[in-house]
Enzyme design. Sequence first.
Site, PDB file in Angstrom:
ATOM      1  N   ARG A 172       0.841  -1.188   0.000  1.00  0.00           N
ATOM      2  CA  ARG A 172       0.000   0.000   0.000  1.00  0.00           C
ATOM      3  C   ARG A 172       0.878   1.241   0.000  1.00  0.00           C
ATOM      4  NH1 ARG A 172      -3.339  -2.762  -1.669  1.00  0.00           N
ATOM      5  NH2 ARG A 172      -5.456  -3.178  -0.902  1.00  0.00           N
TER       6      ARG A 172
ATOM      7  N   GLU B 208      -2.412   7.450  -5.281  1.00  0.00           N
ATOM      8  CA  GLU B 208      -2.640   6.750  -6.543  1.00  0.00           C
ATOM      9  C   GLU B 208      -4.071   6.827  -7.046  1.00  0.00           C
ATOM     10  OE1 GLU B 208      -3.511   2.139  -5.990  1.00  0.00           O
ATOM     11  OE2 GLU B 208      -1.554   2.660  -5.160  1.00  0.00           O
TER      12      GLU B 208
ATOM     13  N   HIS C 153      -0.019  -0.285  -9.978  1.00  0.00           N
ATOM     14  CA  HIS C 153      -0.799  -1.230  -9.185  1.00  0.00           C
ATOM     15  C   HIS C 153      -1.188  -2.448 -10.023  1.00  0.00           C
ATOM     16  CE1 HIS C 153      -3.181  -1.213  -5.214  1.00  0.00           C
ATOM     17  NE2 HIS C 153      -3.148  -2.453  -5.659  1.00  0.00           N
TER      18      HIS C 153
END
Length: 333
Positions: free
Chosen positions: A236, A265, A297
């Site tokens: 994360r 993000e 991601h």
Amino acid sequence: MFKVTFFSAKPYDISFFNKNTLSDKFQFDFLETHLGPHIVNAVDDGSFAVCAFVNDKLTSEVIGVLAKKNVKVIALRCAGFNNVDLNAARQYGIRVCRVPAYSPEAVAEHAVAMLLTLNRKTHKAYNRVREQNFSLNGLLGFNLHGKTVGVIGTGKIGKAFCKIMAGFGCRVVAYDMVPDAELASLCVAYLSFNEVLQQADILSLHCPLTAENEYLINADTIRMMKPGVSIINTSRGGLINTNDVIDALKLGQIAYLGIDVYEQEEKLFFKDLSANIIPDDTIQRLMSFPNVLVTGHQAFFTQEAMAQIADVTLNSIDLLSKGSEPDAAVMLT
């Protein structure tokens, strides 16, 4: 037939959920936008479940609106749940489920791929050779064999990563509040958090984001690390204080940084911004470093993982619709 409203739905989500064997039990409504206060009223009153992803914002306000619309289930098609107000969900009687482990090897393998790319500079070599430049200048790397790899968090993903790095001949040290007995007997030395930081040549983050470990990597913890440390984060974005990491990159304290996640993000990832001017100066600065690798991601993004995400998510909703309970690891409320 129960209705499921999806947010942050991309073509690949639609494809994998539609072809799942349980899909004929549900009516799907796919929305590309992310979930937040701005769009929550788009959920039909007839929706039994809302299916959300990592950057959807399930605040108390959003959950309150979902409750008024008689939504019974929030199904997270991801492992992390830091974007959900679980107390609000309990207050309103909404069940929250997730996918705690979807092909952990997928994320672990991506972390290794990032490390190898940064170290051996394969991304630079690819572009160089395409321009008929076969010089090796600037492509010098180092052996992973014999290096000390520190792992923060040895859940399913961290465990898979530890085993891979042990296979490279690395010394693996780890920190976890609950050490894994199998790893300890095979290849991993469990140490204190500070000891892992002090000994690691390479540090890889595999822990969830909580209120307690936000900005786990910051100016103070970076100072504990070896000069020239490599850091990989596929967990994360909020685990890393980006500005502190940039300062350490400028000083050479951090030699390589690979991130598949970023603390801001939700404004960038999963979108095509190639024709836009990105106003985020921090990410632009990060991407200007030749020793930084950013991916959007995508660590989870394999065929096996996508199929498992669809399967676990729909199975959980199906069981809850029948008044049954999925596995305890799947349920958050």
